[in-house]
Design a protein around this motif. Sequence first.
Motif, PDB file in Angstrom:
ATOM      1  N   ALA A  56       0.868  -1.176   0.000  1.00 17.17           N
ATOM      2  CA  ALA A  56       0.000   0.000   0.000  1.00 17.17           C
ATOM      3  C   ALA A  56       0.902   1.222   0.000  1.00 17.17           C
ATOM      4  N   GLU A  57       0.560   2.166  -0.861  1.00 16.33           N
ATOM      5  CA  GLU A  57       1.304   3.426  -0.898  1.00 16.33           C
ATOM      6  C   GLU A  57       0.367   4.523  -1.369  1.00 16.33           C
ATOM      7  N   THR A  58       0.632   5.747  -0.899  1.00 17.39           N
ATOM      8  CA  THR A  58      -0.210   6.859  -1.308  1.00 17.39           C
ATOM      9  C   THR A  58       0.073   7.204  -2.766  1.00 17.39           C
ATOM     10  N   ILE A  59      -0.934   7.750  -3.416  1.00 17.88           N
ATOM     11  CA  ILE A  59      -0.800   8.229  -4.797  1.00 17.88           C
ATOM     12  C   ILE A  59      -0.349   9.681  -4.694  1.00 17.88           C
ATOM     13  N   ALA A  60       0.846   9.966  -5.179  1.00 13.35           N
ATOM     14  CA  ALA A  60       1.468  11.286  -4.993  1.00 13.35           C
ATOM     15  C   ALA A  60       0.601  12.432  -5.502  1.00 13.35           C
ATOM     16  N   THR A  61      -0.162  12.195  -6.557  1.00 12.24           N
ATOM     17  CA  THR A  61      -0.989  13.257  -7.137  1.00 12.24           C
ATOM     18  C   THR A  61      -2.370  13.352  -6.501  1.00 12.24           C
ATOM     19  N   MET A  62      -2.629  12.524  -5.474  1.00 12.33           N
ATOM     20  CA  MET A  62      -3.929  12.549  -4.801  1.00 12.33           C
ATOM     21  C   MET A  62      -3.724  12.554  -3.293  1.00 12.33           C
ATOM     22  N   LEU A  63      -3.151  13.667  -2.834  1.00 13.64           N
ATOM     23  CA  LEU A  63      -2.903  13.871  -1.405  1.00 13.64           C
ATOM     24  C   LEU A  63      -3.239  15.314  -1.045  1.00 13.64           C
ATOM     25  N   PRO A  64      -3.674  15.563   0.182  1.00  9.56           N
ATOM     26  CA  PRO A  64      -3.873  16.955   0.601  1.00  9.56           C
ATOM     27  C   PRO A  64      -2.543  17.717   0.568  1.00  9.56           C
ATOM     28  N   THR A  65      -2.617  19.002   0.317  1.00  7.47           N
ATOM     29  CA  THR A  65      -1.424  19.845   0.314  1.00  7.47           C
ATOM     30  C   THR A  65      -0.711  19.728   1.660  1.00  7.47           C
ATOM     31  N   GLY A  66       0.580  19.446   1.617  1.00  8.35           N
ATOM     32  CA  GLY A  66       1.377  19.344   2.834  1.00  8.35           C
ATOM     33  C   GLY A  66       1.387  17.964   3.465  1.00  8.35           C
ATOM     34  N   ALA A  67       0.596  17.024   2.946  1.00 10.79           N
ATOM     35  CA  ALA A  67       0.595  15.656   3.497  1.00 10.79           C
ATOM     36  C   ALA A  67       1.845  14.926   3.012  1.00 10.79           C
ATOM     37  N   THR A  68       2.395  14.084   3.868  1.00  8.64           N
ATOM     38  CA  THR A  68       3.611  13.346   3.546  1.00  8.64           C
ATOM     39  C   THR A  68       3.255  12.045   2.817  1.00  8.64           C
ATOM     40  N   PRO A  69       3.838  11.817   1.635  1.00  8.16           N
ATOM     41  CA  PRO A  69       3.601  10.538   0.947  1.00  8.16           C
ATOM     42  C   PRO A  69       4.106   9.378   1.804  1.00  8.16           C
ATOM     43  N   THR A  70       3.407   8.246   1.713  1.00  7.72           N
ATOM     44  CA  THR A  70       3.740   7.066   2.497  1.00  7.72           C
ATOM     45  C   THR A  70       3.804   5.866   1.570  1.00  7.72           C
ATOM     46  N   VAL A  90      -4.798   5.839  -2.423  1.00  5.86           N
ATOM     47  CA  VAL A  90      -3.864   4.767  -2.059  1.00  5.86           C
ATOM     48  C   VAL A  90      -3.901   3.724  -3.171  1.00  5.86           C
ATOM     49  N   LYS A  91      -2.739   3.133  -3.453  1.00  6.94           N
ATOM     50  CA  LYS A  91      -2.664   2.086  -4.471  1.00  6.94           C
ATOM     51  C   LYS A  91      -1.783   0.944  -3.994  1.00  6.94           C
ATOM     52  N   MET A 100      -6.443  -1.825  -8.184  1.00  6.08           N
ATOM     53  CA  MET A 100      -6.311  -1.938  -6.727  1.00  6.08           C
ATOM     54  C   MET A 100      -5.956  -0.582  -6.132  1.00  6.08           C
ATOM     55  N   VAL A 101      -7.023   0.178  -5.829  1.00  8.81           N
ATOM     56  CA  VAL A 101      -6.896   1.514  -5.248  1.00  8.81           C
ATOM     57  C   VAL A 101      -7.879   1.650  -4.090  1.00  8.81           C
ATOM     58  N   ALA A 102      -7.630   2.629  -3.251  1.00  8.59           N
ATOM     59  CA  ALA A 102      -8.518   2.952  -2.139  1.00  8.59           C
ATOM     60  C   ALA A 102      -8.547   4.463  -1.984  1.00  8.59           C
ATOM     61  N   LEU A 103      -9.568   4.946  -1.285  1.00  6.72           N
ATOM     62  CA  LEU A 103      -9.700   6.375  -1.030  1.00  6.72           C
ATOM     63  C   LEU A 103     -10.009   6.595   0.441  1.00  6.72           C
ATOM     64  N   VAL A 104      -9.228   7.479   1.069  1.00  8.58           N
ATOM     65  CA  VAL A 104      -9.457   7.863   2.460  1.00  8.58           C
ATOM     66  C   VAL A 104      -9.891   9.324   2.467  1.00  8.58           C
ATOM     67  N   ALA A 115     -12.927  18.129  -7.092  1.00 14.35           N
ATOM     68  CA  ALA A 115     -12.677  18.291  -8.530  1.00 14.35           C
ATOM     69  C   ALA A 115     -11.227  17.942  -8.865  1.00 14.35           C
ATOM     70  N   ALA A 116     -10.284  18.343  -8.014  1.00 18.89           N
ATOM     71  CA  ALA A 116      -8.867  18.039  -8.249  1.00 18.89           C
ATOM     72  C   ALA A 116      -8.635  16.531  -8.200  1.00 18.89           C
ATOM     73  N   ALA A 117      -9.264  15.843  -7.251  1.00 21.44           N
ATOM     74  CA  ALA A 117      -9.103  14.390  -7.150  1.00 21.44           C
ATOM     75  C   ALA A 117      -9.693  13.700  -8.373  1.00 21.44           C
ATOM     76  N   LYS A 118     -10.833  14.181  -8.840  1.00 20.21           N
ATOM     77  CA  LYS A 118     -11.466  13.595 -10.026  1.00 20.21           C
ATOM     78  C   LYS A 118     -10.621  13.803 -11.279  1.00 20.21           C
ATOM     79  N   ALA A 119      -9.790  14.833 -11.295  1.00 17.77           N
ATOM     80  CA  ALA A 119      -8.962  15.141 -12.464  1.00 17.77           C
ATOM     81  C   ALA A 119      -7.668  14.324 -12.519  1.00 17.77           C
ATOM     82  N   VAL A 120      -7.330  13.617 -11.439  1.00 19.62           N
ATOM     83  CA  VAL A 120      -6.094  12.825 -11.416  1.00 19.62           C
ATOM     84  C   VAL A 120      -6.202  11.690 -12.427  1.00 19.62           C
ATOM     85  N   LYS A 121      -5.176  11.544 -13.239  1.00 19.23           N
ATOM     86  CA  LYS A 121      -5.141  10.486 -14.256  1.00 19.23           C
ATOM     87  C   LYS A 121      -4.688   9.181 -13.623  1.00 19.23           C
TER      88      LYS A 121
END
Length: 138
Positions: A56-70, A90-91, A100-104, A115-121
Amino acid sequence: MAAGLLAAPLPCAAKEIIVHMKNQGAEGAMVFEPGYVKAAVGDTIRFMPTNPSHNAETIATMLPTGATPTKGAMNQEMKLTVSKPGLYGVKCMPHYSMGMVALVQVGKISPADLAAAKAVKLPPFAAKRMTAYLAKVK
């Protein structure tokens, strides 16, 4: 003064939420269960492998501003402690193209953040599953 203190909301203890990484689940093959999670700032989401060959790892283009990728290691638990409100994608890297993705969701989400999350490719199968999760955001 004492009456004001009694009326003040008590701070909530942080929750721990378990998400399983599975080869097969209610939504089909290669899934996180649950795939959509609502959490509060300070909560920890534990991504637990129930079958080999997942991470499991965060999707770099789908994180709140300032959140640390994991990024979790293969076949290992990954702990995501959410420190900022927003949407955390998360992927599972080996099965990302299989959807295989998840959303928190943490806290209330602004229309701009949604809208920004929906625009992520995302890859097609991942995009289909993520679209269903984004539809649950309120």
